[in-house]
Write an enzyme that holds these catalytic residues in place. Structure first.
Site, PDB file in Angstrom:
ATOM      1  N   TYR A   1       0.858  -1.182   0.000  1.00  0.00           N
ATOM      2  CA  TYR A   1       0.000   0.000   0.000  1.00  0.00           C
ATOM      3  C   TYR A   1       0.893   1.231   0.000  1.00  0.00           C
ATOM      4  O   TYR A   1       1.868   1.304   0.758  1.00  0.00           O
ATOM      5  CB  TYR A   1      -0.886  -0.007   1.250  1.00  0.00           C
ATOM      6  CG  TYR A   1      -1.713   1.254   1.430  1.00  0.00           C
ATOM      7  CD1 TYR A   1      -2.994   1.338   0.877  1.00  0.00           C
ATOM      8  CD2 TYR A   1      -1.210   2.341   2.140  1.00  0.00           C
ATOM      9  CE1 TYR A   1      -3.749   2.491   1.032  1.00  0.00           C
ATOM     10  CE2 TYR A   1      -1.971   3.492   2.298  1.00  0.00           C
ATOM     11  CZ  TYR A   1      -3.242   3.559   1.740  1.00  0.00           C
ATOM     12  OH  TYR A   1      -3.989   4.694   1.880  1.00  0.00           O
TER      13      TYR A   1
ATOM     14  N   GLU B   1      -3.609   7.446  -4.043  1.00  0.00           N
ATOM     15  CA  GLU B   1      -3.460   6.179  -3.324  1.00  0.00           C
ATOM     16  C   GLU B   1      -3.218   5.047  -4.304  1.00  0.00           C
ATOM     17  O   GLU B   1      -4.012   4.868  -5.228  1.00  0.00           O
ATOM     18  CB  GLU B   1      -4.736   5.916  -2.518  1.00  0.00           C
ATOM     19  CG  GLU B   1      -4.667   4.688  -1.647  1.00  0.00           C
ATOM     20  CD  GLU B   1      -6.022   4.390  -1.005  1.00  0.00           C
ATOM     21  OE1 GLU B   1      -6.219   4.744   0.158  1.00  0.00           O
ATOM     22  OE2 GLU B   1      -6.885   3.811  -1.701  1.00  0.00           O
TER      23      GLU B   1
END
Ligand code: GDP
Ligand code: MN
Length: 356
Positions: A95, A177
């Site tokens: 991530y 993101e």
């Protein structure tokens, strides 16, 4: 403004951040290179879990999958287009995100070793977090390589972070993101997914912004993510007075919104969608004193929102001014009632909150 994945990845590609090869699929006539990953292009997360991401091995399975995903609503959104990407040989999913920390007035780099669809199950304190600026992208890359236990990828991560940072600034992003950041079997880091949000208030200096989600609601201000009342009003003065009245009634306004003079039903509908992101809102107070704005346009948006947005909180509506009679008739057809004053709206909203 939330971009669709393919729009965000086009920006990443131009910024020299590695993304998978891809093409767009709009109908059964489009023939992406197989094997491919077909991905629903909706402005919401959780597509994988909802069935909006599908791996297609052979041509026979393609038409059925295209038809299925194009018809599949996810969180109230149905895609107009699908992204077909080369299938990645995934070794691991990380991530990686850049976001604006408003209280600290900084851009924060966040990362986690365990990315992918279950990223939320990681403990908050287990995330890597670092304030990023134009001078520390190199050392950030080194620290990140260490945290991710990817010593061999230190230079690649430095590059990615530097490019992401420049891209974030140049595009007036508020969120970027990448989840997952994929480590492939051939040891390359590739952005497997990208969510990007741009600052609507900066749209005036970006004539190149031609995205599916048009910049709108530039006058939408978050006041409290945990607020229990959302507000929709027109004109900055009335919108402020509405927020104050909500507070005065002992309720907590989640937002300020001035839909402006030229609001049409599409832009008002966008406001409802935005409000749906505030999970603590238990009632929506609509306070319109229409001059240039037309009450019938607002009514049409209200009707559409009620018909199509699942889980929309109860509405407490006060409309006055231009075309109010037409609005009343339209709403009555859908048994949606109006209240005579803002005070009446607040009293009713308060009862609703008490019930919840
Ligand atoms: P989201 O659920 O909306 O965040 O959609 P993602 O694009 O992140 O996809 C969800 C999951 O699908 C990813 O975490 C991967 O596990 C899987 N996935 C996506 N693209 C690929 C791919 O190219 N190859 C493989 N094997 N899996 C993929
Ligand atoms: Mn994802």
């Amino acid at each position: 403004m939330k971009l669709l994945e393919y729009e965000a990845k086009a920006i990443l590609k131009r910024a020299e951040v590695p993304v998978p090869r891809s093409s767009l699929v709009r109908s059964l006539e489009d023939r992406p290179t197989l094997p491919a990953v077909l991905k629903s292009q909706v402005p919401t997360g959780g597509r994988g879990k909802a069935g909006g991401v599908c791996i297609i091995e052979d041509a026979a399975a393609l038409p059925g999958a295209i038809r299925k995903i194009l018809a599949l609503p996810i969180n109230g959104f149905t895609p107009k287009v699908l992204l077909a990407e080369e299938r990645l040989a995934i070794t691991h999913e990380y991530y990686l995100a850049l976001l604006i920390d408003k209280p600290m007035a900084e851009i924060r780099l966040m990362a986690h070793r365990n990315g992918g669809v279950e990223v939320e199950t990681n403990a908050p304190e287990s995330f890597f977090a670092l304030a990023l600026d134009s001078k520390n992208t190199e050392s950030a890359g080194e620290q990140l390589a260490e945290y991710l236990e990817l010593p061999g990828q230190s230079f690649a991560l430095q590059d990615i972070i530097e490019h992401l940072y420049k891209c974030f600034i140049a595009n007036d992003a508020t969120l970027l993101e990448i989840n997952p950041l994929v480590l492939t079997a051939s040891n390359h880091l590739v952005a497997g997914d990208c969510k990007m949000e741009l600052d609507d208030a900066a749209s005036f200096r970006h004539p190149e912004w031609q995205f599916e989600a048009k910049a709108a609601n530039t006058n939408f201000v978050t006041l409290n993510k945990a607020g229990n009342i959302a507000t929709i009003a027109n004109g900055a003065g009335l919108a402020m007075a509405t927020v104050d009245a909500v507070t005065g009634a002992g309720l907590v306004p989640a937002n300020f919104l001035d839909i402006g003079g030229g609001a049409n039903s599409a832009s008002v509908l966008m406001a409802f969608r935005k409000i749906m992101e505030y999970s603590h809102v238990q009632a929506i107070v609509i306070n319109i004193f229409a001059g240039i704005t037309r009450c019938d346009e607002v009514a049409r948006a209200i009707i559409e929102a009620r018909e199509h947005l699942k889980g929309l909180p109860p509405l407490f509506i006060r409309l006055a001014g231009t075309n109010v009679d037409e609005a009343k008739h339209l709403l009555a057809e859908y048994t949606i009632s109006m209240l005579p004053t803002l005070e009446a709206c607040l009293a009713a909203a308060k009862k609703e909150v008490g019930r919840g």
